[in-house]
Design an enzyme around this catalytic site. Sequence first.
Site, PDB file in Angstrom:
ATOM      1  N   ASP A  88       0.744  -1.130  -0.086  1.00 33.93           N
ATOM      2  CA  ASP A  88      -0.011   0.023  -0.028  1.00 33.93           C
ATOM      3  C   ASP A  88       0.772   1.294  -0.005  1.00 33.93           C
ATOM      4  O   ASP A  88       2.160   1.033   0.307  1.00 33.93           O
ATOM      5  CB  ASP A  88      -0.916   0.017   1.112  1.00 33.93           C
ATOM      6  CG  ASP A  88      -1.708   1.168   1.309  1.00 33.93           C
ATOM      7  OD1 ASP A  88      -2.270   1.672   0.427  1.00 33.93           O
ATOM      8  OD2 ASP A  88      -1.705   1.727   2.444  1.00 33.93           O
ATOM      9  N   ASP A 101      -0.056   5.382   1.384  1.00 32.83           N
ATOM     10  CA  ASP A 101      -0.110   6.058   2.492  1.00 32.83           C
ATOM     11  C   ASP A 101       0.107   5.102   3.597  1.00 32.83           C
ATOM     12  O   ASP A 101      -0.636   3.954   3.775  1.00 32.83           O
ATOM     13  CB  ASP A 101      -1.375   6.804   2.517  1.00 32.83           C
ATOM     14  CG  ASP A 101      -1.485   8.068   1.665  1.00 32.83           C
ATOM     15  OD1 ASP A 101      -0.954   9.021   1.996  1.00 32.83           O
ATOM     16  OD2 ASP A 101      -1.757   7.684   0.367  1.00 32.83           O
TER      17      ASP A 101
END
Length: 422
Positions: free
Chosen positions: A147, A149
């Site tokens: 991922d 953020d």
Amino acid sequence: MTNITTKGLLAVPFVLNSQPAVDYDDAKTQSLDTMARSARQRYAEIFRDVEDLIIDEINHQASPNTKSKLNMLVPTISAFFTPLALEDAFYHQDSIRAISSRRFVAPSFNDIRLILNTAQIMAMMRPKLYRSLNVKLSPGLELLTFDGDVTLYEDGASLHSPEANPVIYRLLHFLAHDVRIGIVTAAGYTQPERYFDRLSGLLVAVKQSTTLTPKQKSNLIIMGGESNFLLVFDEKAEHCLRYVHRREWVIDAMRDWSETSMQSLLDVAEAAFHSCIRTLHLQAKVLRKEKAVGIYAADQSQKLTREQLEETVLVVQQVVESTISASSTGEPAPHASIPFTVFNGGADVFCDIGDKSLGVQACQKWFGGILPSRTLHVGDQFLSGGGNDFKARSACCCAWIASPAETVSLLDEMIALQAKVS
């Protein structure tokens, strides 16, 4: 669910073995050591038992008409692609976190989350032979997906330089060892420069590397919009990224998605977002993208609250699901076959076409068909409601982190295990 179930199992030995009345002083050291040894033994036994339950579950996964003991205890349990080295992982984390020496604080959700992470990477990087495992598995590490953020960088931040973002050096290490890297992010752009703004430190470091071969450099890819846009590292491109047309990487499950059906789903979601703004009195604006729609704070100095974000996630998800399950005409909705993800991004809420399980599978296909047991997805959003990493669990092995610093620690653990094997 595995975290919660294991936490409950560990509560009993904690209560029976802890000695909260004993002080941390030299006179009571022997009593504290006895308590810690007893707790450590009991905790290890529980993790060994859960490890055995998972092996039994893997055996039953090969026989769909039968149910394992774990499946009966926890019906919502996900598929396992490898065993988990839980006992060894507990000993490792206990040596770091002193879990068995604590007198007032029982083994926590975070303790178990980190133990599960270590157990997963141990199973992949240093697989053990289990006599009771009847299914032939192929553990290892060929693909790492991340991922963006809160996983690779702080929320809303970016990877500007290796000095400011130590995760970059770790990613270069794995690329140098022929591990493919996929960044599977909700950020959905077709323009390479938008991703370069976020990942410039990593992309420039890969481009300038004198140790990586051209092939190893091309093993860095970005899957944007959960599962909608693929970009591949290309040092000759203006922003080090080359956009790949959908027809070159799309998996079979996504081939029949029509543009009309996808826009129909986004229309429903957009209407639900407008309804949330009116009903919850949100100071927010709606943003419609090519494959997503969502809301963000109208005034960036006044963030939407966690409760507002989570309520919006659940409302939009329920509205879209209700249009899929039933329509006024009795016919299936145009978007009935389109998967979607509604998630809380911390400062916004978006509904994306597709999900990260499809994004990870597309990465696996792009690299020639990498197995789930040889793929590890690292992310921070694994809660079943509003977590867009949650669905990746059906496509590969996963590690649940809570910050970029934890990602660095996880990768360091993996590098240490890699060194022991080699």
